[in-house]
Design a protein around this motif. Structure first.
Motif, PDB file in Angstrom:
ATOM      1  N   ILE A 291      38.540  46.354  36.771  1.00  0.00           N
ATOM      2  CA  ILE A 291      37.681  46.950  35.749  1.00  0.00           C
ATOM      3  C   ILE A 291      37.356  45.901  34.700  1.00  0.00           C
ATOM      4  CG2 ILE A 291      39.734  48.018  34.641  1.00  0.00           C
ATOM      5  CD1 ILE A 291      37.789  50.252  33.689  1.00  0.00           C
ATOM      6  N   GLY A 292      36.065  45.621  34.540  1.00  0.00           N
ATOM      7  CA  GLY A 292      35.640  44.608  33.586  1.00  0.00           C
ATOM      8  C   GLY A 292      34.876  45.229  32.434  1.00  0.00           C
ATOM      9  N   GLY A 293      34.170  44.385  31.685  1.00  0.00           N
ATOM     10  CA  GLY A 293      33.413  44.862  30.543  1.00  0.00           C
ATOM     11  C   GLY A 293      32.114  45.534  30.954  1.00  0.00           C
ATOM     12  N   ALA A 294      31.497  45.014  32.019  1.00  0.00           N
ATOM     13  CA  ALA A 294      30.204  45.553  32.434  1.00  0.00           C
ATOM     14  C   ALA A 294      30.265  46.310  33.753  1.00  0.00           C
ATOM     15  CB  ALA A 294      29.201  44.414  32.551  1.00  0.00           C
ATOM     16  N   THR A 295      31.147  45.892  34.655  1.00  0.00           N
ATOM     17  CA  THR A 295      31.187  46.509  35.988  1.00  0.00           C
ATOM     18  C   THR A 295      32.628  46.822  36.411  1.00  0.00           C
ATOM     19  OG1 THR A 295      31.391  44.382  37.097  1.00  0.00           O
ATOM     20  CG2 THR A 295      29.164  45.199  36.762  1.00  0.00           C
ATOM     21  N   THR A 296      32.749  47.698  37.376  1.00  0.00           N
ATOM     22  CA  THR A 296      34.060  47.993  37.966  1.00  0.00           C
ATOM     23  C   THR A 296      33.934  47.855  39.482  1.00  0.00           C
ATOM     24  OG1 THR A 296      34.656  49.475  36.170  1.00  0.00           O
ATOM     25  CG2 THR A 296      35.873  49.743  38.209  1.00  0.00           C
ATOM     26  N   ASP A 297      34.739  46.968  40.061  1.00  0.00           N
ATOM     27  CA  ASP A 297      34.751  46.763  41.511  1.00  0.00           C
ATOM     28  C   ASP A 297      35.924  47.532  42.118  1.00  0.00           C
ATOM     29  OD1 ASP A 297      32.923  44.874  40.735  1.00  0.00           O
ATOM     30  OD2 ASP A 297      33.601  43.370  42.168  1.00  0.00           O
ATOM     31  N   VAL A 310      30.644  48.141  43.973  1.00  0.00           N
ATOM     32  CA  VAL A 310      30.519  47.731  42.577  1.00  0.00           C
ATOM     33  C   VAL A 310      29.857  48.866  41.828  1.00  0.00           C
ATOM     34  CG1 VAL A 310      29.576  46.023  40.987  1.00  0.00           C
ATOM     35  CG2 VAL A 310      30.025  45.395  43.344  1.00  0.00           C
ATOM     36  N   SER A 311      30.528  49.355  40.811  1.00  0.00           N
ATOM     37  CA  SER A 311      29.890  50.322  39.920  1.00  0.00           C
ATOM     38  C   SER A 311      29.324  49.502  38.775  1.00  0.00           C
ATOM     39  CB  SER A 311      30.910  51.354  39.439  1.00  0.00           C
ATOM     40  OG  SER A 311      31.387  52.068  40.553  1.00  0.00           O
ATOM     41  N   ALA A 312      28.032  49.143  38.916  1.00  0.00           N
ATOM     42  CA  ALA A 312      27.435  48.148  38.018  1.00  0.00           C
ATOM     43  C   ALA A 312      27.290  48.643  36.588  1.00  0.00           C
ATOM     44  CB  ALA A 312      26.092  47.712  38.563  1.00  0.00           C
ATOM     45  N   ASN A 313      27.419  49.956  36.376  1.00  0.00           N
ATOM     46  CA  ASN A 313      27.246  50.467  35.012  1.00  0.00           C
ATOM     47  C   ASN A 313      28.492  51.128  34.457  1.00  0.00           C
ATOM     48  OD1 ASN A 313      24.552  49.694  34.549  1.00  0.00           O
ATOM     49  ND2 ASN A 313      23.899  51.295  35.968  1.00  0.00           N
ATOM     50  N   TYR A 318      30.317  46.351  27.544  1.00  0.00           N
ATOM     51  CA  TYR A 318      28.859  46.418  27.621  1.00  0.00           C
ATOM     52  C   TYR A 318      28.403  47.753  28.225  1.00  0.00           C
ATOM     53  CZ  TYR A 318      29.201  41.416  26.781  1.00  0.00           C
ATOM     54  OH  TYR A 318      29.481  40.196  26.229  1.00  0.00           O
ATOM     55  N   SER A 319      29.160  48.295  29.167  1.00  0.00           N
ATOM     56  CA  SER A 319      28.736  49.516  29.864  1.00  0.00           C
ATOM     57  C   SER A 319      29.494  50.753  29.391  1.00  0.00           C
ATOM     58  CB  SER A 319      28.966  49.358  31.369  1.00  0.00           C
ATOM     59  OG  SER A 319      28.381  48.202  31.854  1.00  0.00           O
ATOM     60  N   ILE A 320      30.165  50.657  28.243  1.00  0.00           N
ATOM     61  CA  ILE A 320      31.055  51.765  27.856  1.00  0.00           C
ATOM     62  C   ILE A 320      30.256  53.039  27.550  1.00  0.00           C
ATOM     63  CG2 ILE A 320      31.199  51.221  25.373  1.00  0.00           C
ATOM     64  CD1 ILE A 320      34.261  51.764  25.651  1.00  0.00           C
ATOM     65  N   SER A 321      29.040  52.880  27.021  1.00  0.00           N
ATOM     66  CA  SER A 321      28.226  54.064  26.721  1.00  0.00           C
ATOM     67  C   SER A 321      27.827  54.785  28.001  1.00  0.00           C
ATOM     68  CB  SER A 321      26.965  53.665  25.958  1.00  0.00           C
ATOM     69  OG  SER A 321      27.300  53.371  24.644  1.00  0.00           O
TER      70      SER A 321
END
Length: 603
Positions: A291-297, A310-313, A318-321
């Motif tokens: 789990i990263g700031g923008a995406t979750t693999d 990849v859940s790109a959002n 960056y993608s928390i909203s």
């Protein structure tokens, strides 16, 4: 290159991972018979202006490794390889996700068939899939053309049709790409790479439509017949083109490619390689999440089949909203163990999005972040289960009309009952103030069933170990087990439902030191039985009627469990379904009770 290196005499290995923001370097050395991590260095990635040369960041990270390890690796601005006495290394490898990684579009005839196979091929190769174009995706031709033009991917993977089948739909897709006349994201003036991996009879048609306009490469069909999926040739081509077209045009990569002993791999592709390798070596079923700031693999290996999504959002900054938008406020609030105003929660989430590098300063802020992380992980896993479906070598007999009508493809391969190991990675899990918090996050998000080992990646070196596994599997495997993974312990979660506070499970743990501990756990409770890192023990258990541990285990018996930095977590909150109390007051009380039970958060 690798042909000039004797694998048996490799004593020192340097590996780097060039991420979007930081470049990480690790030094692995052979001590006796084992390979171990010696030092790790980190420096800002320098792919963007003012440097625009990725090797500057690599050299800075390697200099830090030199200082920590007390070993000379560089000669000026060159990595000394092969090793010269005590100087330099035998092997230098690298992965990269800098500059946004590998961004692809995929196209196929039927959305849930060839297009889905193409998507799996691209994801497994480490790409971010920007869009999936299919003949039956509901969009009109001009909308698809506008989409291809607008996105500007690094490459396109075109598939479609079984060998010997109709070629009309493939011709239509090739026409769309031709009309869009897409340009490569990097390298102005270069043709966009397009890989065709579809019906063998349509090759000539595709060549006529795209041969002059794109850098067209033709490879084996990813769905030669309806029930067989053949992804490896397409993945190999994606890796080749990633190096030839994408990496070669990124600032400084040509120089970096001349330093490495084996080709540079996309970072997610390398993480997938180590997960797949460990599952194969240990003969286990694995789920890994980053789990990263923008995406979750999410990576998984079930029934020997590797899948990555990849859940790109979905991410924690960056993608928390987007996590809030997809999960809904009520799903996040249900994990917050205190009364909280919805407006306050929304404001906190928006603040995190516009200040992505902030970290929680109070326990309350940490609890809110962990509540959001649970939902991000849960949603990413739901998406993974939808794409990790069984097609390879299958069973199902479908007619052509069935394939056009079906909304979803085969049954998901993901089976939590047979899952052996769940590995978490990413700042929120690897850097949780207490390891028990990471364990609780994984259990709440993935809801493992039966008996499952839990672990986290200590310092995120899975990418470097992934590329190393393609050259020296033993070294990668030893460092992964000894220095990369931190074993949290084992989760035991009975499947079934019962009445609140009714008897559920009795256990008796016999530790290697001869000590025993007996516990009776009621339905709706969690418990922690201490068992230290690396310790194996026997656990006698007895389940009440209506509960099971899956995999054909009897209602009472004995199993082997492995300890960890947390211990043995017993989760009797029920599965299939997992239900939380409806009353907010009772829910808060239960969340606090579960946290106390495994010492996750301070009181």
């Amino acid at each position: 290159m690798m042909t000039s290196v004797d694998r048996e005499n490799i004593d020192a290995i340097l590996a780097t991972d060039c991420g979007s923001t930081t470049t990480k370097a690790i030094l692995v050395e052979r001590t006796g018979e084992d390979y171990r991590l010696i030092a790790r260095g980190e420096a800002p990635t320098t792919v963007e202006a003012p440097f625009e040369d990725v090797t500057r960041g690599v050299l800075n990270a390697v200099r830090e490794v030199e200082e920590i390890a007390g070993r000379k690796i560089l000669d000026g601005e060159t990595i000394v390889t092969p090793r010269n006495g005590g100087e330099g290394v035998d092997l230098y490898l690298s992965t990269s996700s800098a500059g946004g990684g590998l961004q692809m579009m995929v196209a196929g005839v039927v959305k849930s068939m060839t297009a889905e196979s193409a998507q799996r091929a691209a994801l497994g190769a480490g790409a971010i899939v920007m869009d999936v174009i299919a003949s039956n995706d509901g969009r009109r031709p001009h909308e698809k053309i506008a989409r291809i033009r607008h996105l500007r991917p690094d490459m396109i993977l075109l598939s479609g049709g079984i060998d010997g089948g109709t070629t009309a739909h493939v011709a239509e897709l090739a026409e769309l790409i031709s009309a869009a006349d897409p340009k490569a994201r990097l390298g102005a003036g270069f043709d966009l790479p397009v890989i065709y991996a579809g019906n063998i009879d349509a090759r000539k048609i595709v060549e006529d439509r795209l041969g002059d306009k794109t850098a067209l490469v033709i490879t084996d069909n990813i769905r030669p017949v309806l029930e067989v999926e053949n992804l490896r040739p397409a993945r190999t081509k994606i890796h080749d083109l990633f190096l030839e077209h994408v990496m070669a045009h990124a600032p400084g990569y040509k120089k970096l490619m001349s330093w490495t002993n084996v080709p540079i791999m996309p970072t997610p592709g390398a993480v997938g390689a180590i997960v797949e390798g460990i599952a194969k070596e240990e003969k286990i079923e694995v789920v890994g999440v980053d789990i990263g700031g923008a995406t979750t693999d999410v990576f998984s290996v079930f029934q020997g089949v590797f899948n990555r999504t990849v859940s790109a959002n979905l991410g924690m900054s960056y993608s928390i909203s987007n996590v809030l938008a997809e999960a809904g406020i009520e799903n996040i609030v249900r994990w917050v163990p205190f009364e909280m105003d919805e407006t306050d929660l929304r404001n906190r989430i928006k603040n995190k999005m516009i200040r992505p590098t902030t970290i929680p300063q109070t326990l309350e802020e940490l609890l809110v972040e962990h509540a959001i992380a649970r939902e991000a992980l849960r949603l990413a896993f739901v998406q993974h289960k939808l794409l990790a479906v069984g097609l390879k070598g299958v069973q199902q007999q479908r007619t052509i009309s069935d394939t056009f009508e079906q909304e979803t493809s085969g049954e998901t391969l993901v089976n939590l009952e047979t899952l052996n190991l769940l590995v978490g990675s990413g700042g929120i899990l690897s850097h949780a103030p207490r390891r028990a918090q990471a364990a609780l996050l994984l259990v709440d998000s993935f809801l493992p069933e039966g008996v499952t080992s839990l672990a986290v990646d200590s310092i995120f070196m899975m990418p470097q170990l992934g590329v190393l596994s393609t050259v020296h599997r033993r070294a990668a495997s030893q460092v992964f087990k000894n220095d990369c993974l931190i074993e949290l312990g084992t989760c035991i979660a009975p499947i079934g439902q019962g009445k609140e506070r009714s008897e559920c499970l009795s256990v008796k743990l016999s530790s290697p030191t001869g000590e025993t501990e007996e516990r009776k756990i009621k339905f709706g409770e969690m418990a922690l039985v201490p068992l230290g890192l690396g310790a194996d023990a026997k656990l006698k258990y007895e389940l009440e009627r209506g509960f099971e541990l899956g995999q054909g285990l009897p209602r009472s018996g004995e199993i082997k469990v492995r300890g960890g930095v947390v211990g043995i977590i017993i989760d009797c909150r029920g599965r299939r379904p997992f239900l939380l109390p409806e009353s907010r007051e009772k829910l808060i009380s239960k969340l606090r009770e579960w946290s106390r039970a495994i010492s996750a958060y301070p009181e």
